[in-house]
Design a protein around this motif. Structure first.
Motif, PDB file in Angstrom:
ATOM      1  N   LEU A 282     -10.366  -1.069  -8.062  1.00 47.00           N
ATOM      2  CA  LEU A 282      -9.513   0.097  -7.835  1.00 47.00           C
ATOM      3  C   LEU A 282      -8.781  -0.004  -6.503  1.00 47.00           C
ATOM      4  CD1 LEU A 282     -11.830   2.972  -9.112  1.00 47.00           C
ATOM      5  CD2 LEU A 282      -9.746   2.114 -10.181  1.00 47.00           C
ATOM      6  N   LEU A 283      -9.455  -0.515  -5.485  1.00 44.65           N
ATOM      7  CA  LEU A 283      -8.812  -0.643  -4.176  1.00 44.65           C
ATOM      8  C   LEU A 283      -7.637  -1.610  -4.246  1.00 44.65           C
ATOM      9  CD1 LEU A 283      -9.349   0.649  -1.459  1.00 44.65           C
ATOM     10  CD2 LEU A 283     -10.643  -1.360  -0.803  1.00 44.65           C
ATOM     11  N   ILE A 284      -7.806  -2.697  -4.960  1.00 47.16           N
ATOM     12  CA  ILE A 284      -6.710  -3.652  -5.130  1.00 47.16           C
ATOM     13  C   ILE A 284      -5.559  -3.009  -5.906  1.00 47.16           C
ATOM     14  CG2 ILE A 284      -6.058  -5.827  -6.224  1.00 47.16           C
ATOM     15  CD1 ILE A 284      -8.878  -6.843  -5.630  1.00 47.16           C
ATOM     16  N   SER A 285      -5.866  -2.241  -6.941  1.00 43.64           N
ATOM     17  CA  SER A 285      -4.831  -1.600  -7.757  1.00 43.64           C
ATOM     18  C   SER A 285      -4.029  -0.592  -6.950  1.00 43.64           C
ATOM     19  CB  SER A 285      -5.481  -0.908  -8.963  1.00 43.64           C
ATOM     20  OG  SER A 285      -6.202  -1.828  -9.759  1.00 43.64           O
ATOM     21  N   VAL A 286      -4.711   0.248  -6.187  1.00 40.31           N
ATOM     22  CA  VAL A 286      -3.996   1.234  -5.367  1.00 40.31           C
ATOM     23  C   VAL A 286      -3.139   0.543  -4.317  1.00 40.31           C
ATOM     24  CG1 VAL A 286      -4.289   3.139  -3.745  1.00 40.31           C
ATOM     25  CG2 VAL A 286      -5.726   3.028  -5.779  1.00 40.31           C
ATOM     26  N   THR A 287      -3.648  -0.522  -3.726  1.00 35.25           N
ATOM     27  CA  THR A 287      -2.855  -1.258  -2.723  1.00 35.25           C
ATOM     28  C   THR A 287      -1.594  -1.845  -3.350  1.00 35.25           C
ATOM     29  OG1 THR A 287      -4.914  -1.823  -1.563  1.00 35.25           O
ATOM     30  CG2 THR A 287      -2.948  -3.095  -1.019  1.00 35.25           C
ATOM     31  N   MET A 288      -1.706  -2.390  -4.540  1.00 28.78           N
ATOM     32  CA  MET A 288      -0.541  -2.947  -5.227  1.00 28.78           C
ATOM     33  C   MET A 288       0.489  -1.855  -5.544  1.00 28.78           C
ATOM     34  SD  MET A 288      -0.917  -6.200  -5.320  1.00 28.78           S
ATOM     35  CE  MET A 288      -1.700  -5.979  -3.702  1.00 28.78           C
ATOM     36  N   PHE A 289       0.023  -0.668  -5.892  1.00 33.18           N
ATOM     37  CA  PHE A 289       0.951   0.435  -6.149  1.00 33.18           C
ATOM     38  C   PHE A 289       1.693   0.828  -4.881  1.00 33.18           C
ATOM     39  CE2 PHE A 289      -0.702   1.247 -10.356  1.00 33.18           C
ATOM     40  CZ  PHE A 289       0.378   1.849 -10.981  1.00 33.18           C
ATOM     41  N   PHE A 290       1.003   0.827  -3.736  1.00 33.72           N
ATOM     42  CA  PHE A 290       1.690   1.102  -2.475  1.00 33.72           C
ATOM     43  C   PHE A 290       2.731   0.028  -2.182  1.00 33.72           C
ATOM     44  CE2 PHE A 290      -1.641   4.171  -1.163  1.00 33.72           C
ATOM     45  CZ  PHE A 290      -0.823   5.142  -0.620  1.00 33.72           C
ATOM     46  N   TYR A 291       2.421  -1.220  -2.506  1.00 29.33           N
ATOM     47  CA  TYR A 291       3.398  -2.289  -2.305  1.00 29.33           C
ATOM     48  C   TYR A 291       4.627  -2.062  -3.179  1.00 29.33           C
ATOM     49  CZ  TYR A 291       0.661  -5.451   0.624  1.00 29.33           C
ATOM     50  OH  TYR A 291      -0.002  -6.027   1.679  1.00 29.33           O
ATOM     51  N   ALA A 326       1.379   3.065   5.044  1.00 30.05           N
ATOM     52  CA  ALA A 326       0.267   3.260   4.104  1.00 30.05           C
ATOM     53  C   ALA A 326      -0.109   1.954   3.409  1.00 30.05           C
ATOM     54  CB  ALA A 326       0.634   4.319   3.071  1.00 30.05           C
ATOM     55  N   ALA A 327       0.888   1.144   3.061  1.00 28.18           N
ATOM     56  CA  ALA A 327       0.615  -0.133   2.406  1.00 28.18           C
ATOM     57  C   ALA A 327      -0.143  -1.076   3.335  1.00 28.18           C
ATOM     58  CB  ALA A 327       1.922  -0.772   1.941  1.00 28.18           C
ATOM     59  N   VAL A 328       0.238  -1.121   4.615  1.00 27.90           N
ATOM     60  CA  VAL A 328      -0.467  -1.978   5.577  1.00 27.90           C
ATOM     61  C   VAL A 328      -1.909  -1.509   5.753  1.00 27.90           C
ATOM     62  CG1 VAL A 328      -0.539  -2.711   7.982  1.00 27.90           C
ATOM     63  CG2 VAL A 328       1.643  -2.643   6.776  1.00 27.90           C
ATOM     64  N   LEU A 329      -2.111  -0.197   5.882  1.00 24.84           N
ATOM     65  CA  LEU A 329      -3.461   0.325   6.047  1.00 24.84           C
ATOM     66  C   LEU A 329      -4.328   0.020   4.819  1.00 24.84           C
ATOM     67  CD1 LEU A 329      -2.783   3.803   7.728  1.00 24.84           C
ATOM     68  CD2 LEU A 329      -3.685   1.730   8.788  1.00 24.84           C
ATOM     69  N   MET A 330      -3.761   0.184   3.639  1.00 28.26           N
ATOM     70  CA  MET A 330      -4.524  -0.110   2.426  1.00 28.26           C
ATOM     71  C   MET A 330      -4.884  -1.597   2.340  1.00 28.26           C
ATOM     72  SD  MET A 330      -5.242   2.598   0.787  1.00 28.26           S
ATOM     73  CE  MET A 330      -5.865   1.760  -0.659  1.00 28.26           C
ATOM     74  N   THR A 331      -3.986  -2.458   2.832  1.00 27.76           N
ATOM     75  CA  THR A 331      -4.298  -3.891   2.836  1.00 27.76           C
ATOM     76  C   THR A 331      -5.486  -4.184   3.750  1.00 27.76           C
ATOM     77  OG1 THR A 331      -1.950  -4.386   2.455  1.00 27.76           O
ATOM     78  CG2 THR A 331      -3.349  -6.174   3.262  1.00 27.76           C
ATOM     79  N   ILE A 332      -5.487  -3.595   4.934  1.00 22.70           N
ATOM     80  CA  ILE A 332      -6.606  -3.801   5.862  1.00 22.70           C
ATOM     81  C   ILE A 332      -7.905  -3.282   5.259  1.00 22.70           C
ATOM     82  CG2 ILE A 332      -7.504  -3.192   8.133  1.00 22.70           C
ATOM     83  CD1 ILE A 332      -4.598  -3.051   9.122  1.00 22.70           C
ATOM     84  N   ILE A 333      -7.846  -2.079   4.682  1.00 23.97           N
ATOM     85  CA  ILE A 333      -9.044  -1.501   4.064  1.00 23.97           C
ATOM     86  C   ILE A 333      -9.542  -2.377   2.914  1.00 23.97           C
ATOM     87  CG2 ILE A 333      -9.893   0.484   2.755  1.00 23.97           C
ATOM     88  CD1 ILE A 333      -7.990   2.228   4.387  1.00 23.97           C
TER      89      ILE A 333
END
Length: 848
Positions: A282-291, A326-333
């Motif tokens: 799920l974390l990968i999916s949400v990060t891809m959506f932000f991208y 937000a996309a950068v933060l999600m990538t770090i997380i």
């Protein structure tokens, strides 16, 4: 530590209550209302919240968050304007020279003072002529608003010569459409590329000079992307996306949380692995959506934010920048979470054992699965009220005419002449008390959320504690009565204590938030940014605040448990809980930390699933066009994530509080028995907790055996049935079977008697439990026939096995007989040597 807690929480009478037996019900003596001043403060807080929200409902209008004001102070799109503007929701500045002058430095005119009207859509220049946009029809212009709209806002041909001459001077009532414009967030954004054909016609008609500088579009663009305008749009997005919030922030996390609890109950062995894997996916999916939304994946970052119909917005707009952050933060997380998941793989087995504690409690106290729905619906009602009040508070204020010193004139259709007295436009004026009201409203939401979560946790802790301290005496009442009694105790005695605890957490959080804001502002100062001392001080203070926040939350959570157990006030309960934790810090940390990690990942799974579905819903046509068009998916997605996390925390508290309540109760029970914990070891708790105390080997083995009675009984029955099916003469089935122990010989007779006395009973565990209690209460003389019979069967078994080359089964049978003996009877154990006892200890360690 005071008297025994059993006398306070359940049907476990203390030594001083000799006249009080199991029939006395849940004991509530030594309880009284605690922390009454904070209960009164809570009541005053709710009154203040209602009054504060009433102010917002009276003064605010959510349309102001989305649509602008025209030159008369009307809100575009409002049916209460003059004229009726319910279909006219796009703001258009009709005088291009005023727009240009408002962008000049030192100019006396500001963009809010430039003349603007409300239209259905932004006008475009004519391809082979000149179009006009005229003021609202009134006075001598005998046209209805509908006719004015049908004529594309152009009644230039009906003007008198005096009116035409005024229009050519850019004083109205009609103004030329020279620049193309597009709808950007319900305002017409000029494009500084004038139509040569329209400009030529205008000059031929004798119109005044029109400025063609790029400043004409930058002025409107800067106004649209100002901080206040972006904040208003973000708040308005919450109101427009309310179906997404209901589905993704309310219903979906409710469904997922209940499913997770049921899987913990019936599939606890695989849940830690499922939770870790699902969290990373799920974390990968949400990060891809932000991208995707930020434009880093895909062809055009604009279409995914404001829709394909809005082609002209600078890439550097605030919404795009916020999505990039937000996309950068999600990538770090995502990276940190993935590495952490790899690191805890070997610890997941410990988490499985810890979760079994909660699974057992949920299986006994079944009402705990459905109880969180009660605070869930209370929170749902509160959030509907709070979000509605938020929209009105953020849009509250008075629409007043601006104070300006501009020299401008415009034609007044009502007066029938050019008027130079009312050139200033209108704006929504905010006062300081509105800002204070908004801050109080935000703090009130946080305190209310913490209060409802604390109430739910306290009820769960009280139910689990009742189950623990009952010692099996209220087994028929456990599924529902314990929860109902815990709710009554909370409402009658502990609301003030819970209010104090939730207020403490809220104040600490807000102090941390304020200090964090100050720290961020200090970063803008050169010396704070360049100084190593400033950087060190900033980082250390941030770390200390985080530690304080975590400590307060942990102390409060354990304080709620002791409030439910002891009925003490919040401060005393927190001190008692902290003392227990400090005295057993190594024991508790060994079995509880990894369980908390798995529970946190489970909460994040639910909230991330909510955010992912919110992204999918907001990506539909409904939220990209017409009045439901949102400015950015960022805020609705974050709100859906936060709501999903709150709902998950509400339901996951059943597991979290069950584990911590059992552990704290076990620690307290051990301390009351001066560390020996022989009574504590006799409780029906998970084997994973036995290692936390100095239980004797006999106690450990006895608990392990009693926990396996049901499984062994089922296994013996199934083997017996299988033997009958596979061997018609019965001899093959008896040849390799181990002889039954004395306890199982007794249980064979006891089951027949119990079934005759209780024909309606279908539960194997109840029969096993009752049989175990009777076996322990029997005298040695009563047990002797069963031991003699077991010895006889054992001898027959050994005689048959001696002819076989492999006699391992006989040794195992001998060990089984000895393990089934009542180890509390020392005479029955005198013939056991030290090697057998050491082997039993090793087997028990493997089980643990």
């Amino acid at each position: 530590m005071g008297g025994p807690l059993g006398a306070i929480i359940g049907r476990y009478p203390s030594a001083g209550d000799g006249d009080q037996g199991p029939a006395a019900g849940v004991i509530t003596h030594d309880r009284k209302c605690r922390d009454l001043p904070f209960l009164l403060l809570l009541a005053a807080f709710w009154v203040a919240m209602i009054l504060n929200s009433s102010f917002g409902f009276n003064q605010g209008n959510p349309l102001r968050l989305t649509y602008g004001l025209d030159y008369k102070g009307n809100i575009c799109g409002s049916r209460h304007g003059d004229p009726d503007l319910r279909e006219l929701d796009v703001r258009y500045w009709i005088n291009p020279n005023q727009v240009y002058q408002s962008g000049l430095k030192g100019s006396q005119i500001n963009l809010p003072d430039a003349k603007a009207i409300c239209l259905m859509e932004c006008p475009l220049p004519a391809e082979d002529g000149l179009n006009f946009v005229c003021d609202y029809p009134e006075g001598d212009i005998r046209l209805s608003v509908d006719d004015w709209i049908d004529r594309d806002y152009d009644y230039f041909e009906y003007l008198t010569p005096h009116m035409r001459n005024s229009s050519l001077q850019l004083q109205g009532p009609c103004y030329p459409v020279i620049f193309p414009s597009v709808n950007v967030y319900w305002s017409c954004q000029f494009i500084a590329r004038p139509s040569n054909v329209s400009l030529k016609h205008w000059q031929q008609m004798g119109g005044v000079s029109i400025d063609e500088n790029m400043l004409i579009d930058k002025t409107i663009h800067n106004a649209i992307n100002s901080k206040s305008a972006v904040l208003k749009r973000y708040v308005a997005d919450i109101g427009k996306s309310w179906p997404v919030l209901i589905v993704c922030g309310g219903l979906l996390p409710l469904f997922l949380s209940v499913i997770w609890l049921l899987m913990i109950r019936y599939f606890v062995a695989g849940m830690p692995w499922i939770t870790v894997v699902l969290f990373n996916v799920l974390l990968i999916s949400v990060t891809m959506f932000f991208y995707i939304k930020a434009g880093w994946i895909g062809s055009d970052p604009l279409t995914v934010v404001i829709g394909e119909s809005d082609p002209y917005v600078s890439i550097g707009g605030r919404e795009i920048n916020h999505l990039h952050v937000a996309a950068v933060l999600m990538t770090i997380i995502m990276i940190i979470a993935f590495l952490t998941s790899i690191a805890i793989v070997r610890r997941i087995l410990i988490a499985k054992s810890v979760l079994k504690v909660a699974a057992k409690v949920i299986g006994e106290v079944q009402a705990l699965i459905i109880f969180p729905t009660m605070p869930y619906f209370i929170l749902a009602i509160f959030y509907v009220f709070w979000f509605s009040a938020t929209l009105h508070l953020f849009s509250s204020g008075q629409v007043l005419r601006n104070e300006c010193n501009t020299d401008c004139c415009s034609y007044d259709l009502k007066l029938g002449k050019v008027n130079c007295d009312n050139c200033c436009g209108y704006s929504v004026h905010y006062t300081h008390h509105i800002g204070i009201a908004i801050l109080f409203h935000l703090f009130g939401c946080y305190w209310a959320t913490q209060f409802f979560l604390a109430c739910s946790s306290t009820v769960i802790a009280g139910s689990v504690a009742s189950y623990y301290w009952a010692r099996g005496e209220i087994s028929h009442d456990i599924p529902f009565r314990t929860v109902i009694s815990s709710v009554k105790r909370l409402l009658r005695y502990s609301l003030g204590s819970v209010a104090l605890g939730s207020l403490t957490v809220s104040i600490v959080e807000w102090v941390r938030f304020i200090l964090e804001s100050v720290r961020r502002r200090l970063k803008l100062v050169d010396y704070a940014r360049e100084s190593c001392f400033g950087k060190t001080l900033s980082s250390s203070s941030q770390c200390c605040l985080g530690c304080v926040d975590w400590t307060i939350r942990s102390v409060s959570r354990n304080g709620y448990i002791m409030i439910a157990i002891t009925g003490k006030g919040f401060c005393k309960a927190s001190v008692l809980a902290t003392g227990l934790i400090m005295n057993n810090i190594l024991r508790i940390g060994k079995v509880n930390v990894i369980g908390d990690v798995i529970l946190l990942l489970g909460k994040l799974c639910v909230s991330l699933m909510s955010a992912l579905f919110a992204f999918l819903m907001l990506d539909t046509h409904r939220y990209k066009s017409a009045h439901n068009k949102i400015s950015s998916p960022l805020v609705p997605v974050l709100v859906s994530w936060a709501l999903g996390y709150v709902v998950a925390k509400l339901f996951f508290a059943v597991v979290e509080m069950s584990i911590e309540t059992i552990i704290l109760s076990f620690c307290q029970d051990a301390e009351e028995h001066e560390g020996n914990a022989r009574e504590a070891c006799g409780k029906s708790v998970s084997v994973v907790l036995i290692d936390m105390h100095n239980c004797s080997l006999d106690d450990k083995i006895r608990i392990s055996l009693e926990a396996q009675v049901v499984e062994q009984a089922v296994e013996v029955a199934s083997k017996k049935k299988s033997g009958k099916n596979n061997n018609k003469n019965g001899e093959g089935a008896e040849k390799g079977k181990r002889p039954p122990t004395a306890f199982f010989l007794f249980m064979s007779d006891f089951r027949k008697e119990y079934k005759a006395e209780h024909p309606d009973n279908k539960s194997v565990s109840v029969v096993a439990k009752e049989g175990g209690e009777k076996w322990k209460s029997m005298s040695d003389e009563d047990k002797k026939p069963y031991f003699d019979k077991a010895a006889e069967l054992k001898a027959e078994y050994h005689n048959g096995e001696r002819s076989d080359e492999n006699n391992v089964g006989g040794n195992a049978g001998e060990q089984e007989v000895d393990r089934s003996a009542p180890l509390t009877d020392e005479d029955a154990q005198e013939d056991e040597d030290g090697a057998e006892e050491e082997e039993e200890k090793n087997e028990l360690d493997d089980d643990i």
